[in-house]
Motif scaffolding. Structure first.
Motif, mmCIF file in Angstrom:
data_model
loop_
_atom_site.group_PDB
_atom_site.id
_atom_site.type_symbol
_atom_site.label_atom_id
_atom_site.label_comp_id
_atom_site.label_asym_id
_atom_site.label_seq_id
_atom_site.Cartn_x
_atom_site.Cartn_y
_atom_site.Cartn_z
ATOM 1 N N LEU A 168 0.814 -1.371 -0.157
ATOM 2 C CA LEU A 168 0.029 -0.021 0.141
ATOM 3 C C LEU A 168 0.739 1.164 0.060
ATOM 4 O O LEU A 168 0.617 1.880 -0.781
ATOM 5 C CB LEU A 168 -0.923 0.051 1.120
ATOM 6 C CG LEU A 168 -2.242 0.985 1.398
ATOM 7 C CD1 LEU A 168 -3.058 0.825 0.012
ATOM 8 C CD2 LEU A 168 -2.685 1.022 2.710
ATOM 9 N N ILE A 169 1.935 1.344 0.800
ATOM 10 C CA ILE A 169 2.937 2.343 0.772
ATOM 11 C C ILE A 169 3.647 2.617 -0.316
ATOM 12 O O ILE A 169 3.631 3.669 -1.007
ATOM 13 C CB ILE A 169 3.894 2.273 1.930
ATOM 14 C CG1 ILE A 169 3.032 2.172 3.324
ATOM 15 C CG2 ILE A 169 4.988 3.237 1.912
ATOM 16 C CD1 ILE A 169 4.100 2.192 4.652
ATOM 17 N N LEU A 170 3.833 1.451 -1.179
ATOM 18 C CA LEU A 170 4.612 1.659 -2.632
ATOM 19 C C LEU A 170 3.672 2.176 -3.520
ATOM 20 O O LEU A 170 4.051 2.970 -4.207
ATOM 21 C CB LEU A 170 5.116 0.090 -2.814
ATOM 22 C CG LEU A 170 5.855 -0.129 -4.068
ATOM 23 C CD1 LEU A 170 7.029 0.838 -4.009
ATOM 24 C CD2 LEU A 170 6.158 -1.557 -4.407
ATOM 25 N N GLY A 171 2.173 1.700 -3.331
ATOM 26 C CA GLY A 171 1.440 2.344 -4.114
ATOM 27 C C GLY A 171 1.181 3.789 -3.951
ATOM 28 O O GLY A 171 1.170 4.504 -5.076
ATOM 29 N N VAL A 172 1.038 4.130 -2.847
ATOM 30 C CA VAL A 172 0.957 5.636 -2.662
ATOM 31 C C VAL A 172 2.255 6.494 -3.130
ATOM 32 O O VAL A 172 2.031 7.331 -3.557
ATOM 33 C CB VAL A 172 0.582 5.816 -1.133
ATOM 34 C CG1 VAL A 172 0.719 7.365 -0.715
ATOM 35 C CG2 VAL A 172 -0.695 5.176 -0.816
ATOM 36 N N LEU A 173 3.388 5.827 -3.108
ATOM 37 C CA LEU A 173 4.684 6.558 -3.479
ATOM 38 C C LEU A 173 4.676 6.629 -4.948
ATOM 39 O O LEU A 173 5.030 7.799 -5.533
ATOM 40 C CB LEU A 173 5.787 5.842 -2.790
ATOM 41 C CG LEU A 173 6.124 6.019 -1.187
ATOM 42 C CD1 LEU A 173 7.052 5.102 -0.989
ATOM 43 C CD2 LEU A 173 6.178 7.515 -0.978
ATOM 44 N N ALA A 174 4.035 5.482 -5.413
ATOM 45 C CA ALA A 174 4.145 5.745 -7.037
ATOM 46 C C ALA A 174 3.246 6.626 -7.479
ATOM 47 O O ALA A 174 3.370 7.493 -8.446
ATOM 48 C CB ALA A 174 3.830 4.112 -7.465
ATOM 49 N N LEU A 175 2.005 6.671 -6.658
ATOM 50 C CA LEU A 175 0.871 7.614 -7.008
ATOM 51 C C LEU A 175 1.388 8.888 -6.856
ATOM 52 O O LEU A 175 1.192 9.908 -7.851
ATOM 53 C CB LEU A 175 -0.142 7.234 -6.140
ATOM 54 C CG LEU A 175 -1.310 8.467 -5.977
ATOM 55 C CD1 LEU A 175 -2.137 8.672 -7.323
ATOM 56 C CD2 LEU A 175 -2.293 8.056 -5.044
ATOM 57 N N ILE A 176 2.047 9.396 -5.743
ATOM 58 C CA ILE A 176 2.557 10.768 -5.579
ATOM 59 C C ILE A 176 3.440 11.241 -6.933
ATOM 60 O O ILE A 176 3.402 12.273 -7.270
ATOM 61 C CB ILE A 176 3.386 10.761 -4.541
ATOM 62 C CG1 ILE A 176 2.327 10.689 -3.227
ATOM 63 C CG2 ILE A 176 4.116 11.941 -4.166
ATOM 64 C CD1 ILE A 176 2.860 10.457 -1.955
ATOM 65 N N GLY A 177 4.384 10.164 -7.323
ATOM 66 C CA GLY A 177 5.332 10.398 -8.359
ATOM 67 C C GLY A 177 4.384 10.624 -9.594
ATOM 68 O O GLY A 177 4.722 11.821 -10.430
ATOM 69 N N ILE A 178 3.211 10.002 -10.081
ATOM 70 C CA ILE A 178 2.378 10.181 -10.903
ATOM 71 C C ILE A 178 2.051 11.554 -11.119
ATOM 72 O O ILE A 178 1.867 12.468 -11.975
ATOM 73 C CB ILE A 178 1.464 9.023 -11.347
ATOM 74 C CG1 ILE A 178 2.170 7.759 -11.500
ATOM 75 C CG2 ILE A 178 0.563 9.477 -12.519
ATOM 76 C CD1 ILE A 178 1.558 6.411 -11.522
#
Length: 124
Positions: A5-15
């Motif tokens: 979940l944290i990995l997904g949120v970090l990728a989301l922030i980058g996008i």
């Protein structure tokens, strides 16, 4: 599960940051060409809307569907899908409004290009 979940949120922030940078750079490019501030914001948003929406649709809907129902990567996929959809809408609606408010861009008056009109205001 929390790590994905944290990995997904970090990728989301980058996008979302990438989309915001693209939009702000387009606004600054138009302002550098001499376009009025508010007009530059509207034109940049209209010009970049389709690429941003297509990127969000491809990343959120199409690319993450295969892993969305996996046990290990599911939480990350759902976090990214929801975040990309909501974040894209906010990027296209809220970011231009924040830009106008932050830089205090006012609508152009009709007298700005006419020196005679500005002299009449000073004399009055």
């Amino acid at each position: 599960m929390v790590a994905q979940l944290i990995l997904g949120v970090l990728a989301l922030i980058g996008i979302l940051i990438r989309n915001s940078v693209i939009l702000v750079m387009q606004i600054e490019e138009l302002r550098g060409e001499g376009v009025d501030g508010r007009t530059a914001v509207v034109e940049a948003t209209e010009h970049r809307m389709r690429p941003i929406l297509l990127t969000a649709a491809a990343a959120a809907s199409l690319a993450l569907i295969p892993i969305a129902f996996e046990v290990f990567w599911g939480p990350m996929a759902f976090a990214m899908m929801g975040g990309i959809i909501v974040g894209t809408v906010l990027t296209l609606l809220l970011l231009p409004a924040l830009y106008v408010g932050w830089f205090g861009l006012r609508p152009p008056t009709h007298d700005e290009g006419d020196p005679a009109a500005s002299k009449a205001v000073v004399r009055a």
